[in-house]
Design an enzyme around this catalytic site. Structure first.
Site, short mmCIF file in Angstrom:
data_model
loop_
_atom_site.label_atom_id
_atom_site.label_comp_id
_atom_site.label_asym_id
_atom_site.label_seq_id
_atom_site.Cartn_x
_atom_site.Cartn_y
_atom_site.Cartn_z
N CYS A 119 87.60 47.56 63.13
CA CYS A 119 86.86 48.38 62.18
C CYS A 119 85.65 49.03 62.82
O CYS A 119 85.08 49.98 62.30
CB CYS A 119 86.35 47.55 61.01
SG CYS A 119 87.47 46.29 60.48
N TYR A 143 68.23 43.52 38.14
CA TYR A 143 67.52 44.78 37.95
C TYR A 143 66.09 44.71 38.48
O TYR A 143 65.36 43.76 38.20
CB TYR A 143 67.45 45.15 36.45
CG TYR A 143 66.37 46.16 36.18
CD1 TYR A 143 66.48 47.45 36.70
CD2 TYR A 143 65.22 45.84 35.46
CE1 TYR A 143 65.48 48.39 36.50
CE2 TYR A 143 64.21 46.77 35.25
CZ TYR A 143 64.34 48.04 35.77
OH TYR A 143 63.34 48.96 35.59
N SER A 190 89.45 38.33 69.17
CA SER A 190 88.45 38.28 68.10
C SER A 190 87.54 39.51 68.10
O SER A 190 86.32 39.41 68.15
CB SER A 190 87.57 37.03 68.23
OG SER A 190 88.38 35.88 68.15
#
Lengths: 448, 448
Positions: free
Chosen positions: A43, A426, A39
């Site tokens: 990356c 926004y 596990s």
């Protein structure tokens, strides 16, 4: 019931844990892992190499001991050498050097991927490294401790570039060579050119359009230079960023179905086609592309974890599905965030689609907000239907994860008009009043 | 054809510009704006107040001169006092102090919103400020230049909190009072409590559950203190963050249809109901909520701009639609990012929906990545269907805009299982391998 899981990383460990949690004492769950780790985040290796993370343990989400405490019979140092589909057994070499056969009722294949090692003379020299497993990381560090001055990365995909940045941070002189003109071929070349510029700015030399001819050894017998048609680049360390291929040789030898991209073929429950009770997921399988229906090999931890979740539930009698992918990915090189989803413009044309595309430049925040940086968004749509087919983003902090909105849009088959109308967040510290993704789709609405 | 546009901010200026661009010489486009500014970002006022932006000009996206250069007959200092729907004229006071009637073929109403000024004794004292227009900003600055030591913000919505932060940055002692127990009532109270904690941490005093009784004047005749049931808080400046209401009095007097929330009612082409040739958009209209079908008043620049785009296109013979909202919003207080979409848990229950909810805590990046910070995600789903109904996020840098993925998911009616399976971007500098939004939806899949 005995469940045997081959591979204790993202898919295998998730599937095993999920099944054990659901089935409890009624299932014996044996996980066979070649390496000493389970596990872990492959990356994260570039960040470990850069010295930003304590490795390898810092990259481990759950240790073998933790898995065992959760009831898994987790065996490290075991390598599966054969699967007998009829007899329902696997053969393995064990941590003590012997061999053993194990019967299974249900089998999970999570064998991952292996680095592509192109037939380049010298590729097996000491000092030439893949970046796939924590073992690879340890070996790169071993080379780093020899006091190298120069590094060459072969292949300018995201792992190659991340490794280039890591070695640059360690003070090496770094060259990245690739046969493609621009880095990051998961992007269209116009967006890839932005990455090449950024790499040069941070002092990494990018040599595009240069297939590697050989890796030369030095006096010590270790790698010393990478030779292309156009140049010879000194390299005390060579890192292979040529991508990976499914690690499915044992499965193929067992007669399990393998696709055109070399990965195991499964249905959307992650059961190997025509093989009830045999499951596969993660980097060793092919996945369905929701946009085109093609089967692709997309080795990413996020898919592997989702596969593991689905398999774990289904082993326990559930009915979860993995509905495919849309090709979402994000990466970072220094302060530049790069992301993509869906079809590239060129890819869409090659598939015979009639497409329109646009690239816009905006800011990550309102133009007046402190820290507003540039962001480039390319969007690709199908002429006629207006369906959004792809999106690529290159920009400063806050740019990368905006791809998720485009990904969910493409996942749902939205048109560029619908995306333009959609209610996205926004506020000045987060976006111009028109979100950059929507600026791009809005432009496309008038080009259909 | 003559098009008269009332209001030169987000909706009005966008509509006018879009129509003029499409129609050219065939249309005379007159824009009447009360203030000296056009196309400005009211959302940017707190950043101007904090001294981070040069205002007011820095907040202007397009000046009256720029609009005129694009062919608009833009008249500042004009205030429309009446609309005659039958005669198709508007009456206005002009910049020279006179009055004038203008005939129109097409009318656009983009009159925005006005601050809610509750009937609090003392609310009209000098030193009590709304934060709605650039004029308001100039007046706050005028009060700031008097050397205040203390400020009280009445109302802990996003503008109130942003203003509190701005004044804190300017060295004032700031108290925020609100009748609600927790700030940000657009969030559920459990998430709002996280904001209250953050405000206290940054030295802003939050006094919840305290309706304001009066604003007291000092010797100078200016505001000096805010009095609640429980306390008296010194206030050399008082800022009103009580929200806004549609500025639709003139439209209502003209007999145009007004909804329960006080906003103009339009169809999805943004044409005022039953009034061909009269259009309205922005903060003066009600919008449709796609989740519940209710009409709401959601005054946000992002909607106003979209309305303007739709109206501009339709004035030119197009057929664009505004398909509604899902209640997406984001804001920032110091380093804390706050966002929300859809229904709050309590709101959903009040509507009679059977819901499940979960709040998870994760990290903004992989746990080992440099700069990984906490992120809290609350997700709400409908039991049975599994439809995602709402999502709220509070977290460090990188947390806020993740709401867009949830927004697009809710827009498309996705279930929590579909969201959990969806292809969202992963890399260690951007996310744990399971995106925090997906960690939350995954948890919900087992609670339905």
């Amino acid at each position: 019931m005995r469940i045997v899981v081959i591979g204790g990383d993202a898919c295998g460990a998730s599937a095993a844990s999920g099944a054990k949690r659901a089935l409890g004492e009624s299932a014996e769950v044996i996980v066979l892992e070649r390496q000493p780790w389970t596990s872990y985040s492959a990356c994260g290796i570039p960040y470990w190499m850069a010295g930003e993370v304590e490795g390898p343990d810092g990259l481990v989400a759950r240790t073998p001991e933790q898995h065992r405490a959760n009831g898994l019979d987790l065996r490290t140092g075991w390598t599966v050498t054969a699967i007998d589909v009829e007899a329902r057994t696997v053969s393995a070499t064990t941590d003590s050097g012997g061999t053993e056969d194990l019967a299974f009722d249900q089998l999970v294949i999570g064998t991952g991927a292996v680095p592509i090692r192109a037939p380049i003379p010298g590729i097996d020299l000491p000092g030439v490294h893949g970046v796939q497993t924590l073992d690879d990381g340890l070996q790169v560090l071993d080379s780093m401790h020899r006091g190298p001055n120069t590094a060459v990365v072969i292949g300018a995909g995201y792992i190659g570039i991340e490794m280039a940045e890591a070695m640059k941070r360690r003070g090496l002189q770094v060259t990245v060579v690739d046969q493609a003109e621009q880095p990051m071929t998961t992007l269209d070349t116009d967006m890839g050119a932005l990455i090449a510029t950024a790499m040069e700015k941070m002092g990494i030399s990018y040599r595009g359009g240069e297939p590697v001819q050989s890796i030369e050894a030095g006096d010590s017998g270790r790698a010393a230079a990478v030779v292309t048609q156009r140049g010879r680049y000194p390299a005390d360390i060579v890192v292979l960023g040529l991508g990976v291929r499914p690690n499915a040789d044992v499965a193929a030898a067992a007669g399990l179905p393998i696709g055109e991209r070399g990965g195991l073929l499964t249905d959307d429950r992650m059961q190997v086609l025509d093989h009830p009770g045999i499951w596969a997921g993660g980097d060793c399988v092919e996945v369905g592309d929701r946009i085109t229906g093609r089967r692709l090999h997309v080795p990413l931890g996020t898919h592997a974890n989702k596969h593991g979740r689905v398999i774990g539930a289904n082993l326990a009698g559930g009915d979860l599905r993995f509905p495919g992918i849309v090709g979402t990915a994000v990466s970072k090189i220094c302060e530049l965030e790069i992301s993509r989803v869906g079809l590239r413009e060129q890819e869409a044309r090659d598939l015979g689609l009639d497409v329109v595309s646009v690239t816009i430049r905006a800011t990550t925040k309102a133009h007046y907000a402190p820290g507003a940086g540039p962001i480039h968004v390319k969007a690709i749509a199908e002429r006629g239907t207006g369906r959004l087919l792809g999106c690529q983003i290159v920009g400063q902090a806050g740019a990368g994860k905006r791809i998720d909105a485009a990904a969910v849009a493409i996942w749902n088959g939205m048109t560029v008009e619908e995306v333009t109308s959609c209610d996205m967040a926004y506020a000045p510290p987060f976006s111009p009043v028109w979100d950059p993704v929507q600026i791009a789709t809005r432009r496309l609405t008038s080009m259909l």
